[in-house]
Design a protein around this motif. Structure first.
Motif, short mmCIF file in Angstrom:
data_model
loop_
_atom_site.label_atom_id
_atom_site.label_comp_id
_atom_site.label_asym_id
_atom_site.label_seq_id
_atom_site.Cartn_x
_atom_site.Cartn_y
_atom_site.Cartn_z
N SER A 2 3.16 14.81 1.37
CA SER A 2 4.90 14.53 1.77
C SER A 2 4.14 13.39 2.74
CB SER A 2 5.68 14.79 1.67
OG SER A 2 6.82 14.36 2.09
N LEU A 3 5.16 12.69 3.03
CA LEU A 3 5.03 11.01 3.88
C LEU A 3 6.33 10.84 4.80
CD1 LEU A 3 2.75 8.27 2.59
CD2 LEU A 3 1.93 10.46 4.45
N ASP A 4 7.04 12.07 4.32
CA ASP A 4 8.32 11.82 5.15
C ASP A 4 8.62 11.69 6.40
OD1 ASP A 4 9.34 12.12 2.59
OD2 ASP A 4 9.72 14.85 3.06
N TRP A 5 7.84 11.90 7.12
CA TRP A 5 7.38 11.56 8.62
C TRP A 5 7.38 10.13 9.05
CZ3 TRP A 5 3.93 8.84 11.11
CH2 TRP A 5 1.99 9.44 10.47
N LEU A 6 6.92 9.48 8.11
CA LEU A 6 6.50 7.69 8.08
C LEU A 6 8.48 7.58 7.89
CD1 LEU A 6 3.95 6.79 6.16
CD2 LEU A 6 4.04 7.37 8.63
N ASN A 7 9.60 8.18 7.57
CA ASN A 7 10.66 7.09 7.04
C ASN A 7 11.79 7.43 8.22
OD1 ASN A 7 13.41 6.41 6.09
ND2 ASN A 7 13.23 8.46 4.05
N PRO A 8 11.84 6.45 8.65
CA PRO A 8 13.19 6.57 10.54
C PRO A 8 14.22 7.04 9.94
CG PRO A 8 12.29 4.25 9.30
CD PRO A 8 11.92 4.99 8.47
N MET A 9 14.92 7.91 8.64
CA MET A 9 16.07 8.09 8.60
C MET A 9 15.33 9.86 8.58
SD MET A 9 18.35 7.01 7.98
CE MET A 9 19.32 7.87 7.59
N TRP A 10 14.62 10.06 8.38
CA TRP A 10 13.71 11.64 8.64
C TRP A 10 13.97 11.71 9.90
CZ3 TRP A 10 9.92 13.82 11.57
CH2 TRP A 10 9.68 15.02 10.88
N TRP A 11 13.79 10.64 10.88
CA TRP A 11 13.36 10.88 12.20
C TRP A 11 14.49 10.86 12.50
CZ3 TRP A 11 9.53 12.54 15.13
CH2 TRP A 11 8.00 12.46 14.59
N LEU A 12 15.83 10.31 12.21
CA LEU A 12 17.34 10.52 12.32
C LEU A 12 18.42 11.94 12.12
CD1 LEU A 12 19.56 9.16 13.82
CD2 LEU A 12 19.98 8.22 11.65
N VAL A 13 18.17 12.15 11.05
CA VAL A 13 17.68 13.20 11.04
C VAL A 13 17.48 14.55 11.16
CG1 VAL A 13 18.66 15.17 9.19
CG2 VAL A 13 18.35 12.47 8.95
N THR A 14 16.14 14.64 11.81
CA THR A 14 15.34 15.58 12.61
C THR A 14 16.13 15.15 14.51
OG1 THR A 14 13.45 15.23 11.02
CG2 THR A 14 13.19 16.10 13.41
N GLY A 15 16.37 14.52 14.46
CA GLY A 15 16.63 13.87 15.75
C GLY A 15 18.58 14.58 16.03
N VAL A 16 19.86 14.87 14.86
CA VAL A 16 20.63 15.25 14.92
C VAL A 16 20.73 17.15 15.01
CG1 VAL A 16 23.05 15.56 13.49
CG2 VAL A 16 21.40 12.44 14.19
N ILE A 17 19.39 17.65 13.67
CA ILE A 17 19.23 18.60 13.39
C ILE A 17 19.10 19.47 14.76
CG2 ILE A 17 17.99 20.84 12.09
CD1 ILE A 17 18.58 18.23 10.39
N VAL A 18 17.55 18.68 15.15
CA VAL A 18 17.94 19.55 16.93
C VAL A 18 18.40 19.04 18.33
CG1 VAL A 18 15.78 19.31 18.70
CG2 VAL A 18 14.90 18.74 16.45
#
Length: 108
Positions: A2-18
């Motif tokens: 999976s290349l989810d980490w290339l998606n900017p939304m993935w980074w946004l969602v991960t940042g919000v969770i963190v």
């Protein structure tokens, strides 16, 4: 693979969770008596709100419950911007009190 980490939304969602997890961890380590002393809600209240924010974010990130994810983000922001500095000032941690103008070798 999976290349989810290339998606900017993935980074946004991960940042919000963190961000929410950091707020929850900070609320957990603060003294319980500092919350009422700072004229804020109780520690149990903030642990419940921030804990629910993290759980709902992990369970319902991509669903109709998106409004709860946003509400949890607002709660985490309120905690970090308003409650955390007040509780730190009361409990003597951080930059409260006489340390505001202190340099590395003492007061300026």
């Amino acid at each position: 693979m999976s290349l989810d980490w290339l998606n900017p939304m993935w980074w946004l969602v991960t940042g919000v969770i963190v961000f929410k997890i950091v707020a929850l961890a900070d609320a957990a380590v603060r003294r319980e008596d500092a919350y009422p002393a700072a004229d804020k809600k109780t520690k149990a209240f903030w642990l419940l709100v921030l804990g629910l924010a993290v759980v709902l974010d992990l369970l319902f990130t991509n669903s109709v419950f998106g409004i709860f994810v946003l509400a949890g983000l607002v709660a985490a922001i309120v905690y970090m911007v308003d409650v955390r500095p007040a509780v730190r000032a009361v409990s003597g941690g951080g930059s409260g009190g006489n340390r505001r103008n202190a340099g590395p070798y003492g007061p300026r």
